[in-house]
Design a protein around this motif. Structure first.
Motif, PDB file in Angstrom:
ATOM      1  N   ASP A 112       2.310 -66.543  -9.775  1.00  0.00           N
ATOM      2  CA  ASP A 112       0.994 -65.909  -9.777  1.00  0.00           C
ATOM      3  C   ASP A 112       1.161 -64.425  -9.483  1.00  0.00           C
ATOM      4  OD1 ASP A 112      -2.026 -67.225  -9.571  1.00  0.00           O
ATOM      5  OD2 ASP A 112      -1.863 -65.196  -8.780  1.00  0.00           O
ATOM      6  N   GLY A 113       0.658 -63.591 -10.378  1.00  0.00           N
ATOM      7  CA  GLY A 113       0.821 -62.151 -10.180  1.00  0.00           C
ATOM      8  C   GLY A 113       0.470 -61.392 -11.433  1.00  0.00           C
ATOM      9  N   MET A 114       1.209 -60.304 -11.673  1.00  0.00           N
ATOM     10  CA  MET A 114       0.933 -59.451 -12.827  1.00  0.00           C
ATOM     11  C   MET A 114       2.244 -58.923 -13.379  1.00  0.00           C
ATOM     12  SD  MET A 114      -2.179 -57.116 -11.316  1.00  0.00           S
ATOM     13  CE  MET A 114      -3.450 -57.858 -10.255  1.00  0.00           C
ATOM     14  N   VAL A 115       2.203 -58.571 -14.663  1.00  0.00           N
ATOM     15  CA  VAL A 115       3.368 -57.922 -15.272  1.00  0.00           C
ATOM     16  C   VAL A 115       2.904 -56.654 -15.989  1.00  0.00           C
ATOM     17  CG1 VAL A 115       3.223 -59.492 -17.268  1.00  0.00           C
ATOM     18  CG2 VAL A 115       5.302 -58.188 -16.880  1.00  0.00           C
ATOM     19  N   LEU A 138      -0.609 -57.510 -17.560  1.00  0.00           N
ATOM     20  CA  LEU A 138      -0.989 -58.861 -17.963  1.00  0.00           C
ATOM     21  C   LEU A 138      -0.983 -59.763 -16.748  1.00  0.00           C
ATOM     22  CD1 LEU A 138       1.266 -59.010 -21.140  1.00  0.00           C
ATOM     23  CD2 LEU A 138      -1.119 -58.281 -20.994  1.00  0.00           C
ATOM     24  N   PRO A 139      -2.048 -60.551 -16.569  1.00  0.00           N
ATOM     25  CA  PRO A 139      -2.090 -61.468 -15.436  1.00  0.00           C
ATOM     26  C   PRO A 139      -1.168 -62.665 -15.671  1.00  0.00           C
ATOM     27  CG  PRO A 139      -4.093 -61.668 -16.761  1.00  0.00           C
ATOM     28  CD  PRO A 139      -3.268 -60.596 -17.400  1.00  0.00           C
ATOM     29  N   ILE A 140      -0.593 -63.144 -14.585  1.00  0.00           N
ATOM     30  CA  ILE A 140       0.244 -64.358 -14.619  1.00  0.00           C
ATOM     31  C   ILE A 140      -0.419 -65.405 -13.733  1.00  0.00           C
ATOM     32  CG2 ILE A 140       2.514 -65.351 -14.063  1.00  0.00           C
ATOM     33  CD1 ILE A 140       3.558 -62.372 -14.200  1.00  0.00           C
ATOM     34  N   THR A 141      -0.749 -66.547 -14.308  1.00  0.00           N
ATOM     35  CA  THR A 141      -1.395 -67.630 -13.559  1.00  0.00           C
ATOM     36  C   THR A 141      -0.652 -68.926 -13.877  1.00  0.00           C
ATOM     37  OG1 THR A 141      -3.509 -66.449 -13.840  1.00  0.00           O
ATOM     38  CG2 THR A 141      -3.642 -68.724 -13.093  1.00  0.00           C
ATOM     39  N   ASP A 182      -1.617 -65.141 -18.574  1.00  0.00           N
ATOM     40  CA  ASP A 182      -2.993 -65.672 -18.575  1.00  0.00           C
ATOM     41  C   ASP A 182      -3.801 -64.884 -19.616  1.00  0.00           C
ATOM     42  OD1 ASP A 182      -5.362 -66.879 -17.952  1.00  0.00           O
ATOM     43  OD2 ASP A 182      -5.365 -66.302 -15.825  1.00  0.00           O
ATOM     44  N   LEU A 183      -3.550 -65.205 -20.890  1.00  0.00           N
ATOM     45  CA  LEU A 183      -4.146 -64.459 -22.001  1.00  0.00           C
ATOM     46  C   LEU A 183      -5.237 -65.274 -22.685  1.00  0.00           C
ATOM     47  CD1 LEU A 183      -0.904 -62.994 -23.646  1.00  0.00           C
ATOM     48  CD2 LEU A 183      -2.479 -61.856 -22.065  1.00  0.00           C
ATOM     49  N   GLY A 205       4.614 -60.510  -7.939  1.00  0.00           N
ATOM     50  CA  GLY A 205       3.740 -61.613  -7.562  1.00  0.00           C
ATOM     51  C   GLY A 205       4.415 -62.549  -6.587  1.00  0.00           C
TER      52      GLY A 205
END
Lengths: 137, 137, 137
Positions: free
Chosen positions: C36-39, C102-105, C110-111, C136
């Motif tokens: 969970d985080g961001m790239v 870009l969000p990571i879930t 998470d697109l 994250g």
């Protein structure tokens, strides 16, 4: 480190519509419990954007007029050969940007006096989502 | 995880002025003690921007000429009915972008050979702020 | 908190070329172990960009035609007095944007259903880099 993810849903009545979402984002930041960090607010559809600017109806009208000049609807775009009719919406959202990162300081959005967050819909009248991801301590 | 927040202050002599801020951001990153992470650099006013591009006076002139063509000053913008005269500044800053995220690797800004960070003022001669927030380990 | 940094390398055959990089970014996210985080995906050169939009050849053609109209090649740009001939590439990349977060879930990007990440080269035929930094938990 904490993370917190939520989604905003939109289904605008008009094809093109700008919606102020500062308070929605603030609510999600409060729910996250993050006191210092950042929040990503990003359109998940490719014919809408997210931007920061003035909450003033005249300026919003100016933005829309200006975008129509820069990226007009109704041109014979090649994208329309797929059956779509929204190429201009893809271009307009590119000019406005599709995401922002907002700083969080002392548990609140750390914005300047006139900064407001907007969702910019360019091909509405259908369900759309914006992801809001908070990261911090 | 560490966070560190600082603010850059500007009051440009000219109405429109581009100011290189790479070294200011680097100093804040060094002060943060973060060795790996990211730094958000974001204009807190809605008539100025932050962007990454070349440190070359000719190109800066080209940017300004180009923005004047894309978003001219002096048009009868509806925003001006509020008494403002800076609608073009809101549009110009939208083209340039109002924020960047810079990666930090081995305690330094992880930039390409020609990447420089600029503050782009489009309605200056008054105090403005940029927030710089570092997040990482 | 975890961080993970990698770089994508490009040397396009054409001067202008758009390359889909969603899968490359996904691979780096998977390698990072971040759930969970961001790239951050950011062009390290100032004549190329990174953007999110549709994976449809007609629209990519529309983008390129549109950019040529907004920021034409071959004008007498002042930047060219340095011996360069690529001022338009600096402008075009500014319209498209040079980076995305870009969000990571749940360990994945998470697109939205149509979101694809692209590298947009405007002055290719030479080695270029994109930094990909994951942050994250």
């Amino acid at each position: 480190m904490k993370t917190h993810t939520d989604y905003l849903l939109f289904e605008t009545e008009a094809r093109q519509e700008f919606v102020r979402i500062t308070d929605d984002v603030s609510r999600i930041v409060a729910a996250s419990g993050v006191t210092d960090g950042m929040v990503l607010v990003s359109a998940m559809h490719i014919t809408s954007g997210v931007y920061v600017n003035d909450w003033e109806d005249g300026l919003i009208h100016d933005f829309q007029t200006w975008l129509e000049k820069l990226a007009p609807a109704g041109l014979p775009y090649r994208h329309h050969q797929t059956g779509e009719d929204n190429a201009d919406a893809h271009l307009k959202r590119t000019v406005m940007g599709h995401q922002v990162m907002l700083p969080i300081t002392r548990s609140r959005l750390d914005l300047g006096p006139w900064e407001q967050v907007f969702y910019a819909e360019f091909d509405g009248q259908r369900p759309k989502r914006v992801v809001v991801k908070v990261m911090g301590i």
